[in-house]
Every structure is written in C-alpha cells, then in structure tokens.
Design a protein around this motif. Structure first.
Motif, PDB file in Angstrom:
ATOM      1  N   ILE A   1       9.989  21.952  -2.726  1.00  0.00           N
ATOM      2  CA  ILE A   1       9.500  20.788  -1.988  1.00  0.00           C
ATOM      3  C   ILE A   1       9.519  21.084  -0.493  1.00  0.00           C
ATOM      4  N   GLN A   2       8.369  20.863   0.149  1.00  0.00           N
ATOM      5  CA  GLN A   2       8.254  21.022   1.593  1.00  0.00           C
ATOM      6  C   GLN A   2       8.216  19.680   2.318  1.00  0.00           C
ATOM      7  N   ALA A   3       7.692  18.668   1.651  1.00  0.00           N
ATOM      8  CA  ALA A   3       7.621  17.336   2.268  1.00  0.00           C
ATOM      9  C   ALA A   3       7.547  16.293   1.158  1.00  0.00           C
ATOM     10  N   LEU A   4       8.098  15.124   1.456  1.00  0.00           N
ATOM     11  CA  LEU A   4       8.125  14.018   0.504  1.00  0.00           C
ATOM     12  C   LEU A   4       7.843  12.723   1.253  1.00  0.00           C
ATOM     13  N   MET A   5       6.786  12.010   0.829  1.00  0.00           N
ATOM     14  CA  MET A   5       6.374  10.774   1.503  1.00  0.00           C
ATOM     15  C   MET A   5       6.355   9.634   0.491  1.00  0.00           C
ATOM     16  N   TRP A   6       6.707   8.425   0.940  1.00  0.00           N
ATOM     17  CA  TRP A   6       6.662   7.265   0.067  1.00  0.00           C
ATOM     18  C   TRP A   6       6.451   5.998   0.901  1.00  0.00           C
ATOM     19  N   THR A   7       5.959   4.969   0.240  1.00  0.00           N
ATOM     20  CA  THR A   7       5.764   3.639   0.834  1.00  0.00           C
ATOM     21  C   THR A   7       5.746   2.624  -0.302  1.00  0.00           C
ATOM     22  N   ASN A   8       5.917   1.357   0.034  1.00  0.00           N
ATOM     23  CA  ASN A   8       5.950   0.325  -0.999  1.00  0.00           C
ATOM     24  C   ASN A   8       4.786  -0.651  -0.830  1.00  0.00           C
ATOM     25  N   GLY A   9       4.706  -1.606  -1.728  1.00  0.00           N
ATOM     26  CA  GLY A   9       3.592  -2.550  -1.709  1.00  0.00           C
ATOM     27  C   GLY A   9       3.569  -3.439  -0.481  1.00  0.00           C
ATOM     28  N   LYS A  10       4.753  -3.873  -0.006  1.00  0.00           N
ATOM     29  CA  LYS A  10       4.807  -4.734   1.178  1.00  0.00           C
ATOM     30  C   LYS A  10       4.311  -3.994   2.416  1.00  0.00           C
ATOM     31  N   SER A  11       4.680  -2.741   2.560  1.00  0.00           N
ATOM     32  CA  SER A  11       4.238  -1.956   3.714  1.00  0.00           C
ATOM     33  C   SER A  11       2.730  -1.719   3.677  1.00  0.00           C
ATOM     34  N   ARG A  12       2.196  -1.483   2.489  1.00  0.00           N
ATOM     35  CA  ARG A  12       0.743  -1.270   2.384  1.00  0.00           C
ATOM     36  C   ARG A  12      -0.031  -2.543   2.735  1.00  0.00           C
ATOM     37  N   TYR A  13       0.517  -3.683   2.349  1.00  0.00           N
ATOM     38  CA  TYR A  13      -0.134  -4.960   2.703  1.00  0.00           C
ATOM     39  C   TYR A  13      -0.061  -5.197   4.214  1.00  0.00           C
TER      40      TYR A  13
ATOM     41  N   VAL B   1       5.789   3.402  12.134  1.00  0.00           N
ATOM     42  CA  VAL B   1       6.247   2.077  12.577  1.00  0.00           C
ATOM     43  C   VAL B   1       5.070   1.329  13.189  1.00  0.00           C
ATOM     44  N   GLY B   2       4.976   0.027  12.864  1.00  0.00           N
ATOM     45  CA  GLY B   2       3.986  -0.852  13.475  1.00  0.00           C
ATOM     46  C   GLY B   2       4.652  -2.095  14.029  1.00  0.00           C
ATOM     47  N   VAL B   3       3.837  -3.024  14.527  1.00  0.00           N
ATOM     48  CA  VAL B   3       4.345  -4.273  15.095  1.00  0.00           C
ATOM     49  C   VAL B   3       3.532  -5.420  14.504  1.00  0.00           C
ATOM     50  N   ASN B   4       4.218  -6.460  14.053  1.00  0.00           N
ATOM     51  CA  ASN B   4       3.514  -7.610  13.479  1.00  0.00           C
ATOM     52  C   ASN B   4       3.231  -8.643  14.572  1.00  0.00           C
ATOM     53  N   HIS B   5       2.726  -9.821  14.175  1.00  0.00           N
ATOM     54  CA  HIS B   5       2.358 -10.852  15.139  1.00  0.00           C
ATOM     55  C   HIS B   5       3.563 -11.595  15.694  1.00  0.00           C
ATOM     56  N   HIS B   6       4.780 -11.271  15.199  1.00  0.00           N
ATOM     57  CA  HIS B   6       6.005 -11.843  15.769  1.00  0.00           C
ATOM     58  C   HIS B   6       6.675 -10.856  16.732  1.00  0.00           C
TER      59      HIS B   6
ATOM     60  N   GLN C   1       7.693  -7.929  16.011  1.00  0.00           N
ATOM     61  CA  GLN C   1       8.792  -7.281  15.289  1.00  0.00           C
ATOM     62  C   GLN C   1       8.328  -5.929  14.756  1.00  0.00           C
ATOM     63  N   SER C   2       9.254  -5.000  14.722  1.00  0.00           N
ATOM     64  CA  SER C   2       8.948  -3.691  14.147  1.00  0.00           C
ATOM     65  C   SER C   2       8.824  -3.806  12.636  1.00  0.00           C
ATOM     66  N   ILE C   3       7.796  -3.196  12.079  1.00  0.00           N
ATOM     67  CA  ILE C   3       7.603  -3.174  10.632  1.00  0.00           C
ATOM     68  C   ILE C   3       7.553  -1.715  10.181  1.00  0.00           C
ATOM     69  N   ILE C   4       8.171  -1.437   9.047  1.00  0.00           N
ATOM     70  CA  ILE C   4       8.235  -0.082   8.499  1.00  0.00           C
ATOM     71  C   ILE C   4       7.050   0.092   7.555  1.00  0.00           C
ATOM     72  N   LEU C   5       6.171   1.036   7.884  1.00  0.00           N
ATOM     73  CA  LEU C   5       4.966   1.254   7.085  1.00  0.00           C
ATOM     74  C   LEU C   5       5.128   2.406   6.091  1.00  0.00           C
TER      75      LEU C   5
ATOM     76  N   GLN D   1      15.509   1.767   1.494  1.00  0.00           N
ATOM     77  CA  GLN D   1      15.147   0.477   0.893  1.00  0.00           C
ATOM     78  C   GLN D   1      15.971  -0.660   1.497  1.00  0.00           C
ATOM     79  N   LYS D   2      17.214  -0.373   1.863  1.00  0.00           N
ATOM     80  CA  LYS D   2      18.025  -1.395   2.542  1.00  0.00           C
ATOM     81  C   LYS D   2      17.442  -1.735   3.907  1.00  0.00           C
ATOM     82  N   LEU D   3      16.986  -0.717   4.634  1.00  0.00           N
ATOM     83  CA  LEU D   3      16.343  -0.955   5.922  1.00  0.00           C
ATOM     84  C   LEU D   3      15.083  -1.800   5.746  1.00  0.00           C
ATOM     85  N   GLN D   4      14.323  -1.485   4.706  1.00  0.00           N
ATOM     86  CA  GLN D   4      13.100  -2.245   4.441  1.00  0.00           C
ATOM     87  C   GLN D   4      13.424  -3.710   4.142  1.00  0.00           C
ATOM     88  N   PHE D   5      14.456  -3.942   3.370  1.00  0.00           N
ATOM     89  CA  PHE D   5      14.858  -5.311   3.063  1.00  0.00           C
ATOM     90  C   PHE D   5      15.294  -6.043   4.329  1.00  0.00           C
ATOM     91  N   ASP D   6      16.016  -5.361   5.214  1.00  0.00           N
ATOM     92  CA  ASP D   6      16.468  -5.989   6.462  1.00  0.00           C
ATOM     93  C   ASP D   6      15.285  -6.419   7.320  1.00  0.00           C
TER      94      ASP D   6
END
Length: 543
Positions: A383-395, A423-428, A430-434, A506-511
């Motif tokens: 393995i050289q690289a491993l990437m992942w994201t969840n449904g909330k981040s994709r939305y 990392v992105g920023v929402n309309h509040h 706030q930092s969002i994890i993509l 995943q804990k960071l994402q929940f926070d």
C-alpha cells in the motif's frame, strides 16, 4: 560313526563319557541304530532297520514331483532355517535351489511364531525422579494410576473443582496471622494446598512482597499426557548469569516453593526453601520495580485502555489512576510499568493492521452506503496511499466544494505516514472534513493520484479552487490546515496504527457534525442580527 552302533553311544564316545558310564555300571539304551553303505554318488540310510531314502531324492519308479511331500509340507522351510518363501524364490531364481511348487506350501506355524514382534509403544518415555512417580509397560503403555504424592499419570485438569465450604489459602494465612500476631502475614508452609497454579503464584508473590524479592515460574515436570505434575516457583535471582561482568541479577538464589499435585487435582507445597543470597528490597518504591510486583490488574488495564484510546497522555493517565487510589504513593504499580503496558497494547493493535483496516472499512460501508475508499498499491502489492470519505462529507462537498484546502502537515502515527486532509467551510463559517488520505511519501505522482481519486470519490465534480493563499472564510489556508491539524491531535494519539487512525478520524467527523447541528439549530430559532440594515442584507437574512 560305526555301522550298527547306537546314536547315543556314538555321542557319548565322542564326548568321552561312554567309558566312564560303563565302568559305573550304567546301562545305556540301544534301541535306535543307523547304518549306511557307501556307493557311487548315492547314499542309502537305514533307521531302525528300515531303509530311508536320502532327503530330496524321489523313490525309483515314481514320477518326480516338485515341492515337498504331503507328510513333510515344511521340509524345505525347516531345511533352510525358516527363511521365508520370498527368499526361497530368490534362491531358486539364482539357481541355488531346485524348482519348487511354492503355491502348494501351507502356512508354517514356526515361521509365524518366530517372526512375531510386540506392538511398538508410541508414548513418550520419561525418567522417574521419585519412587513410583511413573509406571508404564511397553505392552500397556502409561497406566492411569496414582503414585506417591497423589500424582496421576493420565490427563489432569489444570485446577480442581470449587467446593462449598473450602477456605482458600490466603484466608487461612490471614486467620493464622491474627492468632500469631507476629511474623509475616503470608507465610508458605509445607502441605498448604491451592486450587490452581495461579493461586499458588499469587500467594507466594504476596510473601515475596513482604520479604522484598521477586519470583517467577521455574522448572516443571510433565507426565506422558503432557499434564504438569510438578512446578517450581523460584526467586527472580535464580540461575547463573550467562557471562561474567554483566548487569544480570542472577546470583543462583535457592529460594523456591515446589508444588505437587493433590488427589483432587489441586496443588500443595511439597518443598519450601527460604534461603536468600542477595539484597532484599526494603522500600515500597524499590519493590515496585521487581517484575512480579509491577503487574497491573484487569480493572486498571481497562481504565488505561479507555483513556489511551481517547488520546490521553501517559502522565495524565497515571495521574487519573492515582486519583482513584487517593494519592500517587498508593498506586500499586509505577509509571515504567504503565509505559511498558501501553507499548504492548500498541503492538497488539498493530498486529495484522491491514486486515483490521479492511474489516473496519467493510463495517463502515455496511452502516453508511455512501462510504467510499480507494487504495494505491505498488508493483509489490504494498500500500502506497489510502483514501476514504463518508456520505455526509460527499453531500457537503456538493454544497460547499467550490473552494477547499489540502495539507499534509499531520504525520503523527505509527508508520510516520503523512496524512492529507481535505477541508472546506460551510455557511456557518465552520470547518468541514471532506476526506482524508494516508500516504507513504510526498512524491508528485502520489499527489496526482490523491487529487484524481478525491474528485472521483466526490462524483467527478472538481473543485473550482484549491486555496493556498488567503482563504475566503476569514482564514488563510495555513490557518485552516493548522486548525485541522490541531483537531486531529485532539482525537488521534501518537503512534496510532492504521485502523485505529481511521477509528479516531470517525470521532473527529462526529465532533464536526455535532458542531454543525448546533449552528443549524441556533440559526433557525434565533433571529438574524443585521449590521448595516441595507435592503440587500435584509433580503439575504430571509433566504
């Protein structure tokens, strides 16, 4: 041998006993005689006055028959010393034996009796060290009987069954100390019984704590069924150092207890030696550094495990444990032991890390159908690289993915792999994890793969801008990435394995989702505060 002479007479004459027996008046039997005549190439024998043909020669006038006569079926077998049919066939092939009818041979019983062997014994032989300790025979194998001391030679359970009303050894020792009011609280003595080896070890360990030395398991003896029948628990300084001029604590100390089995599968002290030839620890802090006294019990292990999984530092963990015991001096282990246990926990977590990571991704996909991941491997399937994201981040990327930032400053993990965070920023504001990507290196081709796979996982929509300068949401890209780096350090502890890193991510994402939900609730219920009062601002506040 003279003609018409007795066979027994001839034998006695040859041995020089015939004349002596005759002079003593002993009548010698003369009922069997043998006569023979010399001829040309032929010998005729007479036995008891009857003519007998030479062995192997057929009577004249009769048709020659292969093989022995019916009345002498085993003649050739006896003549050749019961060598067997196979060897007789080989002699016949070599021309050393005349033609025989092997198929007409019956089974030779003397051959079978002479070639019978005992069934081999497949058990493991052992040399006994005590009277009747091991009893076995090559025919029956090990016998499941009791020897002296109650040692069973078959399969023995590791511990005896609990019994109502039976008082444990530690309770007996404490009651005896109340009556004595002197000496050690825990005092080993010959004949004291235990339910298991673990109980005996803990009992002797308490005694060693009072005295000031260390203990460990020593030599043991097993029976043919691999069940332990004798176990030594020796001093930690037992044995001799492997070489001179060394820091080894081994000094050939003879202190020990020797345990034997009881009749009911328990253990009892058969021998107790209390002679020491080394310095004994006197203070509590010194005793805590002996290996047998720095064990952490199961309850404290669970507390440490939960604290470490939530990224609590080692010093803070030790302080939390100390608060449970009232003070740091009352903690039954030292910080060195705690550090060693944490390293061992990290090592156990790192075992088979890739398989655990794959299983974790499968579980996340089951709970979140929109979860996606991608792996980059080299020519050796590493393995050289491993990437992942969840449904909330994709939305959220579809809503706020026009401008994002990407940084790989965080690399505090077990493999020292750079971790890139989108990392992105929402309309509040706030930092969002993509999404996140873990890479083994920071080469150009690896970054190209990371950006292409990120766009692919997000549905093919590329971001308008990947900011490296001033960020539109009142923050520069460096500040934004440093903020994400700070958030990761709050959740992911140093030296985390790959699958544990994903769990903490995943804990960071929940926070972050929790903070966003709070902002949504506040903006919907509370009124909008206008700063300028312009029509455009009032219109934007209603949208």
């Amino acid at each position: 041998m003279e003609e018409n002479s007795s066979v027994s007479e001839h034998i006695l004459k040859m041995s020089g006993l015939h004349g002596r027996l005759t002079s003593l008046g002993v009548e010698l039997p003369d009922n069997k005689t043998t006569s023979f005549k010399k001829g040309k190439g032929k010998k005729n024998f007479k036995k008891d006055g009857k003519a007998v043909a030479a062995p192997g020669k057929p009577d004249a006038g009769k048709k020659k028959k292969n093989g022995p006569k019916p009345e002498t079926e085993c003649f050739y077998c006896k003549r050749l010393g019961h060598i067997g049919v196979k060897r007789m066939k080989k002699l016949h092939t070599d021309g050393l034996l005349e033609s025989l009818d092997f198929e007409s041979f019956d089974t030779c019983e003397p051959c079978l009796m002479g070639k019978m062997t005992k069934t081999p014994f497949s058990g493991i032989m052992e040399r006994a060290t005590d009277l009747l300790e091991i009893i076995h025979t090559d025919v029956c194998g090990p016998m499941n009987v009791e020897a002296r001391g109650g040692i069973r030679l078959g399969k023995i359970p590791d511990q005896r069954e609990p019994k109502r009303g039976r008082v444990c050894s530690l309770e007996k020792a404490m009651r005896n100390y109340v009556d004595r009011k002197s000496g050690q609280v825990v005092a080993p003595e010959i004949g004291r019984e235990f339910d298991s080896l673990a109980e005996a070890f803990e009992f002797y360990n308490l005694y060693s704590w009072e005295i000031g030395f260390d203990i460990r398991y020593g030599q043991s003896r097993t029976n043919a069924q691999k069940s332990i029948t004798v176990q030594d628990i020796v001093c930690g300084c037992a044995g001799r150092p492997k070489k001179e001029n060394t820091k080894s604590v081994a000094c050939n100390c003879q202190a020990l207890i020797r345990l034997h089995r009881t009749n009911d599968n328990g253990w009892y002290i058969h021998d107790f030696r209390s002679e020491y030839n080394h310095h004994l620890a006197s203070s509590c802090g010194e005793k805590l550094h002996w290996p047998s006294h720095r064990n952490i019990d199961t309850h404290n292990k669970d507390i440490v495990k939960h604290l470490r999984s939530n990224n609590i530092g080692l010093t803070k963990v030790f302080c939390v444990i100390g608060s449970f015991f009232g003070s740091m001096e009352n903690v039954p282990f030292n910080k060195r032991s705690l550090n060693y246990m944490c390293k061992r926990m990290n090592q156990e977590a790192a075992d088979d890390d890739i398989r655990k990571t794959v299983e974790l991704f499968s579980e996340l996909k089951k709970n979140d159908p929109m979860f996606a991941d991608s792996v980059l491997v080299d020519s050796d399937s590493k393995i050289q690289a491993l990437m992942w994201t969840n449904g909330k981040s994709r939305y959220q990327y579809r809503m706020f993915g026009d401008a994002i930032t990407f940084d790989t400053t965080y690399r505090t993990n077990q493999y020292d792999m750079p971790f890139g965070l989108f990392v992105g920023v929402n309309h509040h504001f706030q930092s969002i994890i993509l999404g996140g990507v873990m890479m083994r290196n920071e080469k150009e081709e690896t970054f190209n793969w990371a950006f292409k796979e990120f766009v692919s996982l997000m549905g093919g929509k590329a971001p308008v801008t990947i900011l490296t300068g001033v960020f539109c949401a009142r923050m520069t890209s460096t500040q934004r990435s440093e903020s994400a780096n700070y958030m990761l350090k709050n959740f992911v502890h140093a030296g985390a394995s790959m699958h544990m890193f994903v769990k903490h991510y995943q804990k960071l994402q929940f926070d972050r989702d929790s903070e966003e939900n709070f902002a949504k609730k506040k903006s919907r219920l509370a009124g909008t505060v206008l700063k300028t009062g312009l029509p455009m601002e009032r219109h934007a506040g209603k949208v």
